[in-house]
Design a protein around this motif. Structure first.
Motif, mmCIF file in Angstrom:
data_model
loop_
_atom_site.group_PDB
_atom_site.id
_atom_site.type_symbol
_atom_site.label_atom_id
_atom_site.label_comp_id
_atom_site.label_asym_id
_atom_site.label_seq_id
_atom_site.Cartn_x
_atom_site.Cartn_y
_atom_site.Cartn_z
ATOM 1 N N ARG A 169 0.831 -1.207 0.000
ATOM 2 C CA ARG A 169 0.000 0.000 0.000
ATOM 3 C C ARG A 169 0.868 1.261 0.000
ATOM 4 O O ARG A 169 0.570 2.224 -0.705
ATOM 5 C CB ARG A 169 -0.931 0.022 1.217
ATOM 6 C CG ARG A 169 -2.037 -1.017 1.127
ATOM 7 C CD ARG A 169 -2.832 -1.098 2.419
ATOM 8 N NE ARG A 169 -3.504 0.164 2.739
ATOM 9 C CZ ARG A 169 -4.082 0.405 3.905
ATOM 10 N NH1 ARG A 169 -4.042 -0.487 4.867
ATOM 11 N NH2 ARG A 169 -4.690 1.554 4.112
ATOM 12 N N GLU A 229 2.071 2.092 -3.398
ATOM 13 C CA GLU A 229 1.064 2.779 -4.225
ATOM 14 C C GLU A 229 0.945 4.250 -3.853
ATOM 15 O O GLU A 229 0.555 5.070 -4.680
ATOM 16 C CB GLU A 229 -0.305 2.115 -4.086
ATOM 17 C CG GLU A 229 -0.405 0.753 -4.732
ATOM 18 C CD GLU A 229 -0.023 0.736 -6.204
ATOM 19 O OE1 GLU A 229 -0.474 1.614 -6.950
ATOM 20 O OE2 GLU A 229 0.745 -0.165 -6.608
ATOM 21 N N ARG A 280 -3.218 -3.118 -3.150
ATOM 22 C CA ARG A 280 -2.781 -2.038 -4.045
ATOM 23 C C ARG A 280 -3.971 -1.420 -4.788
ATOM 24 O O ARG A 280 -4.054 -0.196 -4.936
ATOM 25 C CB ARG A 280 -1.761 -2.562 -5.060
ATOM 26 C CG ARG A 280 -0.425 -2.905 -4.434
ATOM 27 C CD ARG A 280 0.498 -3.578 -5.428
ATOM 28 N NE ARG A 280 0.811 -2.697 -6.547
ATOM 29 C CZ ARG A 280 1.433 -3.121 -7.647
ATOM 30 N NH1 ARG A 280 1.768 -4.380 -7.781
ATOM 31 N NH2 ARG A 280 1.698 -2.280 -8.611
ATOM 32 N N ARG A 327 -6.574 -4.714 -12.536
ATOM 33 C CA ARG A 327 -6.736 -3.301 -12.880
ATOM 34 C C ARG A 327 -7.323 -3.186 -14.292
ATOM 35 O O ARG A 327 -8.283 -2.450 -14.539
ATOM 36 C CB ARG A 327 -5.377 -2.595 -12.806
ATOM 37 C CG ARG A 327 -5.432 -1.166 -13.279
ATOM 38 C CD ARG A 327 -4.063 -0.502 -13.307
ATOM 39 N NE ARG A 327 -4.121 0.621 -14.234
ATOM 40 C CZ ARG A 327 -3.842 0.556 -15.526
ATOM 41 N NH1 ARG A 327 -3.449 -0.572 -16.057
ATOM 42 N NH2 ARG A 327 -3.949 1.611 -16.309
ATOM 43 N N ASN A 371 -4.335 7.823 -12.570
ATOM 44 C CA ASN A 371 -5.304 7.292 -11.604
ATOM 45 C C ASN A 371 -6.707 7.837 -11.855
ATOM 46 O O ASN A 371 -7.691 7.097 -11.807
ATOM 47 C CB ASN A 371 -4.879 7.581 -10.163
ATOM 48 C CG ASN A 371 -5.924 7.058 -9.181
ATOM 49 O OD1 ASN A 371 -6.717 7.817 -8.653
ATOM 50 N ND2 ASN A 371 -5.949 5.755 -8.979
ATOM 51 N N SER A 427 2.246 -8.584 -8.885
ATOM 52 C CA SER A 427 2.082 -7.504 -9.852
ATOM 53 C C SER A 427 1.361 -7.988 -11.111
ATOM 54 O O SER A 427 0.642 -7.219 -11.742
ATOM 55 C CB SER A 427 3.425 -6.841 -10.182
ATOM 56 O OG SER A 427 4.268 -7.732 -10.827
ATOM 57 N N GLU A 468 -5.746 1.044 -2.694
ATOM 58 C CA GLU A 468 -5.086 2.358 -2.641
ATOM 59 C C GLU A 468 -5.357 3.169 -3.893
ATOM 60 O O GLU A 468 -5.338 4.387 -3.874
ATOM 61 C CB GLU A 468 -3.570 2.201 -2.458
ATOM 62 C CG GLU A 468 -3.163 1.719 -1.092
ATOM 63 C CD GLU A 468 -3.689 2.550 0.060
ATOM 64 O OE1 GLU A 468 -3.563 3.776 0.015
ATOM 65 O OE2 GLU A 468 -4.233 1.960 1.013
ATOM 66 N N GLN A 469 -5.588 2.488 -4.991
ATOM 67 C CA GLN A 469 -5.902 3.187 -6.235
ATOM 68 C C GLN A 469 -7.382 3.550 -6.323
ATOM 69 O O GLN A 469 -7.812 4.155 -7.300
ATOM 70 C CB GLN A 469 -5.549 2.299 -7.444
ATOM 71 C CG GLN A 469 -4.067 2.050 -7.609
ATOM 72 C CD GLN A 469 -3.313 3.303 -7.980
ATOM 73 O OE1 GLN A 469 -3.787 4.119 -8.771
ATOM 74 N NE2 GLN A 469 -2.145 3.503 -7.407
#
Lengths: 220, 220
Positions: free
Chosen positions: A59, A62, B59, B23, B156, B16, B62-63
């Motif tokens: 986190r 990011e 992650r 994503r 983002n 990842s 967080e996005q």
DNA sequence: ATAAGATAAATTGGATTCAATAGAAAATGA
DNA sequence: TCATTTTCTATTGAATCCAATTTATCTTAT
């Protein structure tokens, strides 16, 4: 029998506790740029296993606060003068707009809260608190805008430069000038003058930018 | 004996790979808002354990692309009309400034690359590609600014609205107008007219904003 | 003394297992 | 039959263990 019940889904997980502690340590400058974050060491410190630590680090990455490299672990991100400059420019673009939108929406409670905030900043003899008080003041005003996305982005921008800003406030006795500027911004808000509040905010940020850029190399 | 060596620290970790796949699935609208992301299911799909999946989900949160709740797992974030509106306003604030800063720095190669980009957009019969081509065009121009922090933030913002924008492009045949606007922006860049490029970008985003807000409820 | 190679230790990446929680289904009581 | 309670299942949170990679240390050769 009276029990204080707690909604357990709202209690903090290990990973969020670790995340918040690391985030705070980074923005307060307690861990320096380039410093490695050792998963096992942090896990021991928090009496947990490495898994929540890994999640917290994911986190943080990011958020741009750490950089990880495969098989080499995470280090605390640095910030070059160029990067700092850019982030200030970014803030100088966004924050005036946010406060401009916030001013017409500010309640008496918000303005009172903000006044308490700059008063606390002014009165505080503890340099370690100035950073939080500074952020509290701005956040209080901006929050009235209701622009949650903008606020999240500003928070991240602040997290990225906070350790340097905090060090700068302590080192340069810049709090007096910051405080004067806070009061002027607040007065513009009280007067309902959105354009003036926006312009003073822009000047405030630009001033902090110039000041910080002069000293960034000694703040690391 | 000639071997193609690979820097192993640059190969993708399981987490990842999962992150990028999720994503992409989210921004392309392949998983819908509100849809749960089941850790065990995703782990099976990628033939890995749940640990990298959890990290990827951390992650994504967080996005802002997923929301997790303790003990209940993650769901794909939705976007209300108010939120979409705010994000467009945000983009309309940032992106003109970025392109304004980029124009004087654009090389002939950049401009040629951008022309290829709008040409590909124009020529593509595959609606599934329009989203990527649209982003590629803008990213090419903005990248010349060198403002990496701004670019990350814009990425983002785009990720947050992309699934709806892509659906909108397909549904409304908005690509013709988008393409005209891309060409006009590009021409301003070629002419070195930063102010014009900025203004056309702002109009482009505002137009997309109005169009999307009219239809957002049917795009989910 | 220095460089190269081998070995050991430290650390990260992730698989497996165990513990905890939420939700669904079944059982029970009115 | 409906409401409540209990039990079972699905899923998440994270501890433990194993595998892989990097770094540090030791040994050998020049």
């Amino acid at each position: 029998m009276k029990l204080n019940s707690v909604d357990i889904s709202k209690t903090a997980s290990a990973s969020s506790i670790v995340f918040e502690a690391l985030r705070r340590a980074i923005i307060e400058g307690e861990v320096k740029e380039g410093e490695p974050l050792r998963q096992d060491e942090i896990a021991r410190l928090f009496n947990t296993s490495r898994i929540p630590v890994r999640e917290a680090i994911s986190r943080l990455e990011e958020q741009g606060l750490v950089k990880t490299q495969r098989y080499k672990g995470a280090v605390v991100s640095g910030l070059s003068a160029t990067e700092a400059e850019e982030i200030f420019d970014f803030r100088a673009l966004i924050e005036p707009e946010v406060i401009r939108r916030a001013v017409p929406l500010m309640s008496p409670e918000t303005l009172d809260r903000a006044r308490s905030s700059w008063a606390a900043f002014s009165a505080s003899a503890d340099p370690m608190r100035w950073g939080d008080l500074n952020r509290d003041f701005h956040a209080t005003l901006y929050r009235a805008s209701g622009l949650q996305y903008h606020l999240d982005v500003i928070d991240n921008a602040m997290d990225r430069i906070d350790r340097y800003l905090r060090a700068q406030l302590v080192m340069s006795n810049g709090m007096e000038r910051a405080n004067e500027e806070h009061i002027a911004i607040w007065e513009a808000c009280v007067a309902g003058n959105a354009a003036q509040a926006a312009e003073l905010t822009r000047i405030h940020i630009s001033g902090a930018r110039e000041s910080l850029l002069q000293n960034i190399n000694s703040l690391r």
